[in-house]
Write a protein that holds these residues in place. Sequence first.
Motif, PDB file in Angstrom:
ATOM      1  N   VAL A 120      20.986  14.616  42.606  1.00 54.26           N
ATOM      2  CA  VAL A 120      20.543  15.878  43.200  1.00 54.26           C
ATOM      3  C   VAL A 120      21.421  17.016  42.689  1.00 54.26           C
ATOM      4  N   SER A 121      20.824  17.981  42.021  1.00 51.76           N
ATOM      5  CA  SER A 121      21.534  19.166  41.542  1.00 51.76           C
ATOM      6  C   SER A 121      22.741  18.758  40.691  1.00 51.76           C
ATOM      7  N   ALA A 122      23.958  18.919  41.185  1.00 50.49           N
ATOM      8  CA  ALA A 122      25.139  18.511  40.421  1.00 50.49           C
ATOM      9  C   ALA A 122      25.058  17.037  40.028  1.00 50.49           C
ATOM     10  N   VAL A 154      20.329   9.954  29.450  1.00 51.34           N
ATOM     11  CA  VAL A 154      19.097  10.501  28.866  1.00 51.34           C
ATOM     12  C   VAL A 154      19.479  11.445  27.722  1.00 51.34           C
ATOM     13  N   ASP A 155      18.480  11.908  26.984  1.00 56.24           N
ATOM     14  CA  ASP A 155      18.779  12.774  25.840  1.00 56.24           C
ATOM     15  C   ASP A 155      18.496  14.250  26.129  1.00 56.24           C
ATOM     16  N   PHE A 156      18.370  14.601  27.414  1.00 57.75           N
ATOM     17  CA  PHE A 156      18.145  15.997  27.781  1.00 57.75           C
ATOM     18  C   PHE A 156      19.150  16.441  28.830  1.00 57.75           C
ATOM     19  N   GLN A 157      19.301  17.756  28.971  1.00 57.60           N
ATOM     20  CA  GLN A 157      20.105  18.326  30.040  1.00 57.60           C
ATOM     21  C   GLN A 157      19.180  18.830  31.154  1.00 57.60           C
ATOM     22  N   PHE A 158      19.781  19.281  32.245  1.00 61.67           N
ATOM     23  CA  PHE A 158      19.010  19.597  33.451  1.00 61.67           C
ATOM     24  C   PHE A 158      19.594  20.843  34.098  1.00 61.67           C
ATOM     25  N   VAL A 159      18.715  21.777  34.447  1.00 63.73           N
ATOM     26  CA  VAL A 159      19.142  22.975  35.183  1.00 63.73           C
ATOM     27  C   VAL A 159      18.349  23.054  36.479  1.00 63.73           C
ATOM     28  N   PRO A 160      18.998  22.881  37.634  1.00 64.12           N
ATOM     29  CA  PRO A 160      18.291  22.960  38.920  1.00 64.12           C
ATOM     30  C   PRO A 160      18.221  24.391  39.450  1.00 64.12           C
ATOM     31  N   TYR A 184      15.575  20.499  30.725  1.00 63.32           N
ATOM     32  CA  TYR A 184      14.521  20.724  31.708  1.00 63.32           C
ATOM     33  C   TYR A 184      14.989  21.752  32.736  1.00 63.32           C
ATOM     34  N   LEU A 185      14.209  22.805  32.873  1.00 65.25           N
ATOM     35  CA  LEU A 185      14.464  23.832  33.882  1.00 65.25           C
ATOM     36  C   LEU A 185      13.603  23.527  35.090  1.00 65.25           C
ATOM     37  N   CYS A 186      14.234  23.367  36.247  1.00 66.19           N
ATOM     38  CA  CYS A 186      13.496  22.944  37.445  1.00 66.19           C
ATOM     39  C   CYS A 186      13.747  23.888  38.607  1.00 66.19           C
ATOM     40  N   SER A 187      12.676  24.302  39.236  1.00 64.07           N
ATOM     41  CA  SER A 187      12.797  25.038  40.492  1.00 64.07           C
ATOM     42  C   SER A 187      13.151  24.033  41.588  1.00 64.07           C
ATOM     43  N   ASP A 188      13.348  24.523  42.800  1.00 64.77           N
ATOM     44  CA  ASP A 188      13.678  23.616  43.904  1.00 64.77           C
ATOM     45  C   ASP A 188      12.559  22.612  44.173  1.00 64.77           C
ATOM     46  N   ASN A 189      11.323  22.973  43.859  1.00 64.67           N
ATOM     47  CA  ASN A 189      10.195  22.072  44.106  1.00 64.67           C
ATOM     48  C   ASN A 189       9.736  21.348  42.837  1.00 64.67           C
ATOM     49  N   ASP A 190      10.632  21.201  41.876  1.00 63.84           N
ATOM     50  CA  ASP A 190      10.346  20.415  40.676  1.00 63.84           C
ATOM     51  C   ASP A 190      11.258  19.200  40.635  1.00 63.84           C
TER      52      ASP A 190
END
Length: 213
Positions: A120-122, A154-160, A184-190
Motif C-alpha cells: 500500500v502506497s510506500a 517487477v520491472d516498473f515503478q509505482f506512483v500512488p 504506473y501512475l495511480c489515483s487513490d481508486n486505482d
Amino acid sequence: MNLAFISHPTTPNALRAISALLTAVAKEKPNVGYIASQPDPDREFFTQTQRLYRSLNAQMSVYLELESGFSHEALNALLRCDVIHLSGGDTQRFLQAVKQRKLIAVLQAFVENGGAIVGVSAGAMLLTPSIASAALCGDEVSEEESALSAVNLVDFQFVPHVTEEQSNQLHFKQQLSELKSPCYLCSDNDAVLQMGKELLLYGTPTLYKNPAK
C-alpha cells in the motif's frame, strides 16, 4: 508471483484487487501478516487493516515492526503467512528499515516460494526496482539513486495518490521524466495486480514510459 500495488486500501478498486489476490491464494481463510513502515505503538493502523481483511474473509494476527520493537519470533510467524501486507508511510524510512533487517532477499524468497504481497502506497513502491518515484507523491527522498534500490519484484515503478491536477503540473512531469523505469501512475481508486505473468489493472492506472530511455 501474486502482488498487489495499492494507492489507498479502502477504495472500491483497491478492495477488488486485494480480494482477487486473496482468492488466488486458494485458501478458505488466508492468513495475512503485517509489516509496519514505522512504529505504531497503539496499533492504530494495524487494527484498521485487520478490520479490512476481516471484511474480505481473511485473518491478520501477525504484526512485525522493523525498528526498536523488532522480533525474530514475529518475523518467523510472518513468513508462515499466506500473504504479507506492507503498510503505507514514509517510503525512505521503510526501505532503510527493510535493508537494515536484511529483508530484501527474504521478501524475494517469500514470493518465489508462492507467497503473495499487498503493498500500500510506500509498501507498493518497495516492491519495485526503486523508491525514486516516492518523490512524486510528496515524500522526501534524499539518498543517492543507488541507495534507493528496493525489492525489485517487477520491472516498473509505482506512483500512488496521483490526481489529474498533479499529473498536468510541469514539475511533476519533470520528476517523472527522471525515473529509470516505466511507471504506473495511480489515483487513490486505482490498483495494479500482478498475477503470475498477467498484469491486471483496476480503475485507470496510467503507464508512463520515458521516450528518452
